[in-house]
Motif scaffolding. Structure first.
Motif, PDB file in Angstrom:
ATOM      1  N   PHE B  13      26.824 122.141  53.003  1.00  0.00           N
ATOM      2  CA  PHE B  13      28.237 122.274  52.640  1.00  0.00           C
ATOM      3  C   PHE B  13      28.404 121.472  51.365  1.00  0.00           C
ATOM      4  O   PHE B  13      28.491 120.262  51.424  1.00  0.00           O
ATOM      5  CB  PHE B  13      29.153 121.701  53.714  1.00  0.00           C
ATOM      6  CG  PHE B  13      29.112 122.447  55.019  1.00  0.00           C
ATOM      7  CD1 PHE B  13      29.735 123.682  55.150  1.00  0.00           C
ATOM      8  CD2 PHE B  13      28.467 121.909  56.117  1.00  0.00           C
ATOM      9  CE1 PHE B  13      29.713 124.354  56.361  1.00  0.00           C
ATOM     10  CE2 PHE B  13      28.444 122.581  57.323  1.00  0.00           C
ATOM     11  CZ  PHE B  13      29.063 123.809  57.443  1.00  0.00           C
ATOM     12  N   THR B  16      26.723 117.886  51.004  1.00  0.00           N
ATOM     13  CA  THR B  16      26.164 117.399  52.264  1.00  0.00           C
ATOM     14  C   THR B  16      25.264 118.453  52.898  1.00  0.00           C
ATOM     15  O   THR B  16      25.575 119.641  52.873  1.00  0.00           O
ATOM     16  CB  THR B  16      27.262 117.043  53.281  1.00  0.00           C
ATOM     17  OG1 THR B  16      28.059 118.216  53.488  1.00  0.00           O
ATOM     18  CG2 THR B  16      28.123 115.901  52.822  1.00  0.00           C
ATOM     19  N   ALA B  18      24.101 119.632  56.294  1.00  0.00           N
ATOM     20  CA  ALA B  18      24.449 119.454  57.704  1.00  0.00           C
ATOM     21  C   ALA B  18      23.248 119.717  58.589  1.00  0.00           C
ATOM     22  O   ALA B  18      23.050 119.051  59.598  1.00  0.00           O
ATOM     23  CB  ALA B  18      25.602 120.377  58.084  1.00  0.00           C
ATOM     24  N   PRO B  37      23.740 112.414  67.854  1.00  0.00           N
ATOM     25  CA  PRO B  37      25.029 111.749  67.708  1.00  0.00           C
ATOM     26  C   PRO B  37      26.022 112.649  66.974  1.00  0.00           C
ATOM     27  O   PRO B  37      25.642 113.670  66.407  1.00  0.00           O
ATOM     28  CB  PRO B  37      24.700 110.514  66.881  1.00  0.00           C
ATOM     29  CG  PRO B  37      23.486 110.896  66.104  1.00  0.00           C
ATOM     30  CD  PRO B  37      22.723 111.844  66.954  1.00  0.00           C
ATOM     31  N   SER B  38      27.288 112.224  66.992  1.00  0.00           N
ATOM     32  CA  SER B  38      28.332 113.002  66.344  1.00  0.00           C
ATOM     33  C   SER B  38      28.018 113.205  64.855  1.00  0.00           C
ATOM     34  O   SER B  38      27.566 112.291  64.185  1.00  0.00           O
ATOM     35  CB  SER B  38      29.655 112.255  66.495  1.00  0.00           C
ATOM     36  OG  SER B  38      30.685 113.028  65.977  1.00  0.00           O
ATOM     37  N   GLY B  39      28.228 114.445  64.395  1.00  0.00           N
ATOM     38  CA  GLY B  39      28.042 114.735  62.975  1.00  0.00           C
ATOM     39  C   GLY B  39      26.606 115.009  62.568  1.00  0.00           C
ATOM     40  O   GLY B  39      26.312 115.103  61.378  1.00  0.00           O
ATOM     41  N   CYS B  40      25.697 115.164  63.538  1.00  0.00           N
ATOM     42  CA  CYS B  40      24.295 115.357  63.174  1.00  0.00           C
ATOM     43  C   CYS B  40      23.965 116.813  62.908  1.00  0.00           C
ATOM     44  O   CYS B  40      22.834 117.144  62.572  1.00  0.00           O
ATOM     45  CB  CYS B  40      23.382 114.802  64.253  1.00  0.00           C
ATOM     46  SG  CYS B  40      23.337 115.825  65.721  1.00  0.00           S
ATOM     47  N   GLY B  41      24.929 117.718  63.080  1.00  0.00           N
ATOM     48  CA  GLY B  41      24.700 119.116  62.735  1.00  0.00           C
ATOM     49  C   GLY B  41      24.470 120.045  63.914  1.00  0.00           C
ATOM     50  O   GLY B  41      24.038 121.171  63.737  1.00  0.00           O
ATOM     51  N   LYS B  42      24.787 119.587  65.130  1.00  0.00           N
ATOM     52  CA  LYS B  42      24.550 120.414  66.315  1.00  0.00           C
ATOM     53  C   LYS B  42      25.420 121.664  66.310  1.00  0.00           C
ATOM     54  O   LYS B  42      24.927 122.778  66.458  1.00  0.00           O
ATOM     55  CB  LYS B  42      24.846 119.613  67.587  1.00  0.00           C
ATOM     56  CG  LYS B  42      24.120 118.295  67.678  1.00  0.00           C
ATOM     57  CD  LYS B  42      24.503 117.533  68.940  1.00  0.00           C
ATOM     58  CE  LYS B  42      25.971 117.192  69.040  1.00  0.00           C
ATOM     59  NZ  LYS B  42      26.395 116.055  68.224  1.00  0.00           N
ATOM     60  N   THR B  43      26.734 121.440  66.128  1.00  0.00           N
ATOM     61  CA  THR B  43      27.647 122.577  66.150  1.00  0.00           C
ATOM     62  C   THR B  43      27.318 123.552  65.032  1.00  0.00           C
ATOM     63  O   THR B  43      27.316 124.768  65.245  1.00  0.00           O
ATOM     64  CB  THR B  43      29.104 122.089  66.015  1.00  0.00           C
ATOM     65  OG1 THR B  43      29.400 121.263  67.125  1.00  0.00           O
ATOM     66  CG2 THR B  43      30.073 123.247  65.984  1.00  0.00           C
ATOM     67  N   THR B  44      26.997 123.022  63.862  1.00  0.00           N
ATOM     68  CA  THR B  44      26.659 123.893  62.737  1.00  0.00           C
ATOM     69  C   THR B  44      25.466 124.778  63.091  1.00  0.00           C
ATOM     70  O   THR B  44      25.472 125.979  62.807  1.00  0.00           O
ATOM     71  CB  THR B  44      26.367 123.041  61.495  1.00  0.00           C
ATOM     72  OG1 THR B  44      27.438 122.125  61.300  1.00  0.00           O
ATOM     73  CG2 THR B  44      26.207 123.897  60.269  1.00  0.00           C
ATOM     74  N   GLU B 159      28.940 121.617  73.814  1.00  0.00           N
ATOM     75  CA  GLU B 159      29.554 120.504  74.541  1.00  0.00           C
ATOM     76  C   GLU B 159      30.479 121.001  75.647  1.00  0.00           C
ATOM     77  O   GLU B 159      31.654 120.649  75.675  1.00  0.00           O
ATOM     78  CB  GLU B 159      30.368 119.621  73.572  1.00  0.00           C
ATOM     79  CG  GLU B 159      29.618 119.329  72.303  1.00  0.00           C
ATOM     80  CD  GLU B 159      29.514 117.865  71.997  1.00  0.00           C
ATOM     81  OE1 GLU B 159      29.985 117.059  72.793  1.00  0.00           O
ATOM     82  OE2 GLU B 159      28.923 117.541  70.956  1.00  0.00           O
ATOM     83  N   HIS B 192      26.175 115.519  72.894  1.00  0.00           N
ATOM     84  CA  HIS B 192      25.849 114.189  72.395  1.00  0.00           C
ATOM     85  C   HIS B 192      25.650 113.234  73.569  1.00  0.00           C
ATOM     86  O   HIS B 192      25.471 112.044  73.391  1.00  0.00           O
ATOM     87  CB  HIS B 192      26.953 113.676  71.465  1.00  0.00           C
ATOM     88  CG  HIS B 192      28.276 113.549  72.134  1.00  0.00           C
ATOM     89  ND1 HIS B 192      29.299 114.419  71.930  1.00  0.00           N
ATOM     90  CD2 HIS B 192      28.716 112.669  73.045  1.00  0.00           C
ATOM     91  CE1 HIS B 192      30.320 114.078  72.677  1.00  0.00           C
ATOM     92  NE2 HIS B 192      29.999 113.020  73.364  1.00  0.00           N
TER      93      HIS B 192
HETATM   94  N1  LIG Z   1      33.024 123.510  57.040  1.00  0.00           N
HETATM   95  C1  LIG Z   1      32.446 122.358  56.655  1.00  0.00           C
HETATM   96  N2  LIG Z   1      32.569 121.903  55.390  1.00  0.00           N
HETATM   97  C2  LIG Z   1      31.980 120.762  54.993  1.00  0.00           C
HETATM   98  N3  LIG Z   1      31.254 119.979  55.793  1.00  0.00           N
HETATM   99  C3  LIG Z   1      31.084 120.351  57.074  1.00  0.00           C
HETATM  100  C4  LIG Z   1      31.671 121.561  57.574  1.00  0.00           C
HETATM  101  N4  LIG Z   1      31.327 121.688  58.880  1.00  0.00           N
HETATM  102  C5  LIG Z   1      30.570 120.603  59.169  1.00  0.00           C
HETATM  103  N5  LIG Z   1      30.415 119.809  58.089  1.00  0.00           N
HETATM  104  C6  LIG Z   1      29.628 118.560  58.032  1.00  0.00           C
HETATM  105  O1  LIG Z   1      28.350 118.834  58.542  1.00  0.00           O
HETATM  106  C7  LIG Z   1      27.897 117.777  59.377  1.00  0.00           C
HETATM  107  C8  LIG Z   1      27.526 118.324  60.736  1.00  0.00           C
HETATM  108  O2  LIG Z   1      28.682 118.789  61.408  1.00  0.00           O
HETATM  109  P1  LIG Z   1      28.634 119.373  62.880  1.00  0.00           P
HETATM  110  O3  LIG Z   1      29.992 119.842  63.222  1.00  0.00           O
HETATM  111  O4  LIG Z   1      27.531 120.358  63.003  1.00  0.00           O
HETATM  112  O5  LIG Z   1      28.297 118.071  63.723  1.00  0.00           O
HETATM  113  P2  LIG Z   1      28.082 117.933  65.287  1.00  0.00           P
HETATM  114  O6  LIG Z   1      26.688 117.477  65.468  1.00  0.00           O
HETATM  115  O7  LIG Z   1      28.494 119.147  66.003  1.00  0.00           O
HETATM  116  O8  LIG Z   1      29.024 116.712  65.628  1.00  0.00           O
HETATM  117  P3  LIG Z   1      30.000 116.490  66.895  1.00  0.00           P
HETATM  118  O9  LIG Z   1      29.127 115.937  67.975  1.00  0.00           O
HETATM  119  O10 LIG Z   1      30.941 115.462  66.392  1.00  0.00           O
HETATM  120  O11 LIG Z   1      30.614 117.786  67.233  1.00  0.00           O
HETATM  121  C9  LIG Z   1      29.023 116.758  59.413  1.00  0.00           C
HETATM  122  O12 LIG Z   1      28.677 115.728  58.531  1.00  0.00           O
HETATM  123  C10 LIG Z   1      30.227 117.499  58.931  1.00  0.00           C
HETATM  124  O13 LIG Z   1      31.063 116.628  58.209  1.00  0.00           O
END
Ligand SMILES: Nc1ncnc2c1ncn2[C@@H]1O[C@H](COP(=O)(O)OP(=O)(O)OP(=O)(O)O)[C@@H](O)[C@H]1O
Ligand SMILES: [Mg+2]
Lengths: 285, 353
Positions: B13, B16, B18, B37-44, B159, B192
């Protein structure tokens, strides 16, 4: 204890006073006035009778005006719902920057006086107005299309005036929906059109219905737009009331018409609300 | 053959990253967790598999077929969203039936399959309810039934239990595992919560900063973490800075300050290392047998366990002992600690940040 109970009243006192003086008093006086009688030589007499109501309800001329008013309001509401709902949805899906710009475009008209906007429409719609001139110059028509002083012209301008209210209402409803529901539907095999029809639209429905309520009641009692675009030829209830007060000087009759309009709009709103609540009980908060 | 294969999957993105060259394969019938952990890119990662985000690089293969040009609605995956995303204006039955309706499944079969799916999640008696008339746990089951009824090749869970309270979450873990096994569906779970991942999965993929850190069975990941992050993220662990002096075939020699410790054989090179020691592997012993002694700083009662924080010359060590009704040391008391050499894990030292 006593003081605690008095505080809310004290705090709302200014608003209450304003409400009583500015709204309730004229309303009550109008209601009283509507029971008085009037003749051309003696003017208004402080009698008490229902003859004004009998006059209105017994005259097909007034039925026509009421019918036209509600038809105009109804068509305006329908068009606003049809145009405003997709527009609100697109606003929701836009990128933040474009969304701010478009919201300004949508709400901008609200910042301009209705009179100015309607005069603009008059310039566009007149027999020698911009639209007719353009069509004539393009040789598409040889006689101007009549748009001024028609119900159609009034509806057109009212839609322009009212659509922000519809968009705002639908927008508010759409914002409450979980965007993941659209993704869920898509992952289950729904095409974009199906997602809109089966998932987005039903969730927007409470907003469409409350927006309709606002648009309908405002359109039914709108004055400036029908006064400028309809003139004496296409009369609606509010312009009729105005004429009774200022031209015929028959205030009691005007008051009776105003009260009938008020009561019928209220009745329609309450009935509509009941219907909506019954239909959607259990589904939405 | 692998049902799902992620090869060097990457998502950026702007500046960054992800998800960073993420490679993973999931076998048929397997339950795999993406843990991090939160923000590590799982949802992406999940969103890319589902088709709601386009990868910046790498590929996703479902049954050997590249999904790049397949739109989300044609991937045929079952997805349970974190918010459940139930359709609020439809009854439970209509929610579950939506996917079948989109697939033009005829009425009879549709009713049969809806009934079977609701039966699987034990919700047959609530089929006429609207989502907002249900509890969180029940909504969760509806979302599962809706995802499973289309008989997906792959079930994606984002989750799914994080909105439930602790007690219900434990119940739903067992329930989720039962449902997954009964339906025999290949499942990829994003979470997480390490205890959730360990309780549910056949295999755990630990993620950090968009990268795959370790991929192993829950027991293996817990017992043999390959790096310091995994050792502290999965369960509690004592991380001790040490210096590896010498490695031999029968063991290693470690030095922490002026204490010498014996370690298990390790492929690590002599130099600074990190020792990981699980709190439940530390025992209380006599002064003579002790590896290290210290003073109990804090004592916390956890019901089935006692947790001690012991100040030693190795730093503060966590010690966990089962509550078996015996007398436990009081705060301020001096205790002697020992462990079996093979319970030490020698990990590469964290690069100085
Ligand atoms: N649409 C977007 N635009 C810019 N950055 C994004 C976008 N979506 C996610 N990110 C960034 O990508 C990284 C991974 O996000 P993601 O949502 O995959 O985390 P996650 O592991 O699912 O976290 P959580 O456990 O908090 O849900 C984060 O740093 C987030 O800020
Ligand atoms: Mg997430």
């Amino acid at each position: 204890m006593n003081q605690d109970r008095a505080r809310p009243w004290l705090l709302s006192a200014p608003a209450l006073v304003l409400f009583l003086v500015m709204l309730v008093t004229p309303l009550v006086m109008t209601a009283v006035l509507s029971f008085n009688s009037f003749d051309f030589y003696g003017g208004i007499k402080p009698t008490f009778g229902l003859e004004n109501y009998a006059d209105v309800l017994g005259d097909s001329y007034f039925y026509e005006i009421f019918g036209r008013t509600f038809l105009i309001a109804l068509v305006t509401t329908l068009i606003c719902a049809l145009v405003g709902t997709p527009q609100a949805y697109f606003l929701l899906r836009m990128r933040p920057l474009w969304r701010s710009v478009m919201i300004l475009v949508v709400l901008g008209p609200l910042l301009i006086s209705v009179v100015v906007r309607t005069l603009g429409w008059a310039i566009l719609l007149g027999n020698n107005g911009v639209i007719n001139d353009a069509l004539k110059n393009l040789a598409l028509i040889d006689r101007p299309i009549k748009m001024m002083y028609t119900s159609g012209g009034i509806v057109l301008a009212l839609v322009h005036v009212m659509i922000p209210f519809m968009i705002l209402a639908v927008w508010a409803a759409l914002q409450r929906q979980d965007p993941a529901t659209e993704k869920a539907a898509e992952s289950l095999g729904a095409r974009p059109a199906t997602v809109f029809r089966r998932i987005v639209l039903p969730q927007a429905m409470p907003g469409i219905l409350s927006g309709s309520l606002i648009v309908f009641s405002l359109s039914a009692s709108a004055f400036a737009t029908p006064a400028i675009l309809g003139g004496r030829r296409v009369k609606v209830v509010s312009t009729t009331v105005y004429d009774e007060f200022l031209n015929t000087l028959n205030w009691p009759l005007g008051a009776a018409i105003a009260i009938i309009l008020l009561v019928s709009v209220l009745a329609i709103m309450v009935a509509w609300n009941r219907l909506v609540e019954k239909r959607f009980a259990g589904v939405f908060e | 053959m692998a049902i799902l294969e992620l090869r060097d999957l990457t998502k950026r993105f702007g500046a960054t990253t992800a998800v960073d060259h993420f490679t993973l394969s999931v076998e048929k019938g397997e339950f795999v967790s993406l843990l991090g952990p939160s923000g590590c890119g799982k949802t992406t990662t999940l969103q890319m598999i589902a088709g709601f985000e386009t990868p910046s690089g790498g590929s996703i293969l479902l049954n050997g077929r590249d999904l790049r040009s397949v739109p989300a609605r044609q991937r045929g995956l079952g997805i349970v969203f974190q918010t459940y995303a139930l359709f609020p204006h439809m009854t439970v039955e209509e929610n579950v039936g939506f996917g079948l309706e989109m697939r033009k499944v005829p009425g009879d079969e549709r009713r049969r399959r809806i009934a079977a799916a609701l039966d699987l999640v034990h919700l047959s008696h609530l089929s006429g309810r609207y989502p907002r008339q249900m509890s969180g746990g029940q909504r969760q089951r509806v979302a599962l039934a809706r995802a499973l009824v289309i008989e997906p090749e792959l079930l994606l869970l984002d989750e799914p239990l994080s909105n439930l309270d602790a007690k219900l979450r434990e119940e739903m873990q067992l329930e989720l595992r039962r449902i997954q096994q009964e339906a025999g569906v290949t499942t990829l779970l994003v979470t997480h919560d390490q205890s959730e991942a360990m309780a549910l999965s056949d295999r755990i993929a630990v993620m950090q900063g968009g990268r795959l850190i370790q991929e192993a069975s829950p027991f293996e990941a817990y017992d043999r973490p390959t790096n310091a992050f995994v050792s502290t993220f999965l369960g509690k662990s004592n991380a001790i800075d040490a210096h590896l002096e010498e490695t031999r075939d029968d063991g290693a020699v470690l030095r922490c300050g002026d204490i010498r410790l014996a370690g298990p054989p390790s492929p690590a090179r002599p130099g600074p290392v990190l020792i990981s020691l699980r709190p439940e592997r530390i025992e209380l012993c006599d002064a003579a047998a002790a590896h290290v002694s210290g003073r109990v700083g804090e004592r916390i009662f956890l019901g089935d366990q006692w947790l001690f924080k012991v100040e030693t010359s190795l730093g503060e060590l966590l010690v966990v002992r089962p509550n078996s009704g015996r007398r436990e040391p009081e705060p301020g008391e001096t205790v002697h600690l020992s462990w079996r050499t093979e319970h030490l894990r020698i990990l590469a030292a964290e690069p100085a940040a």
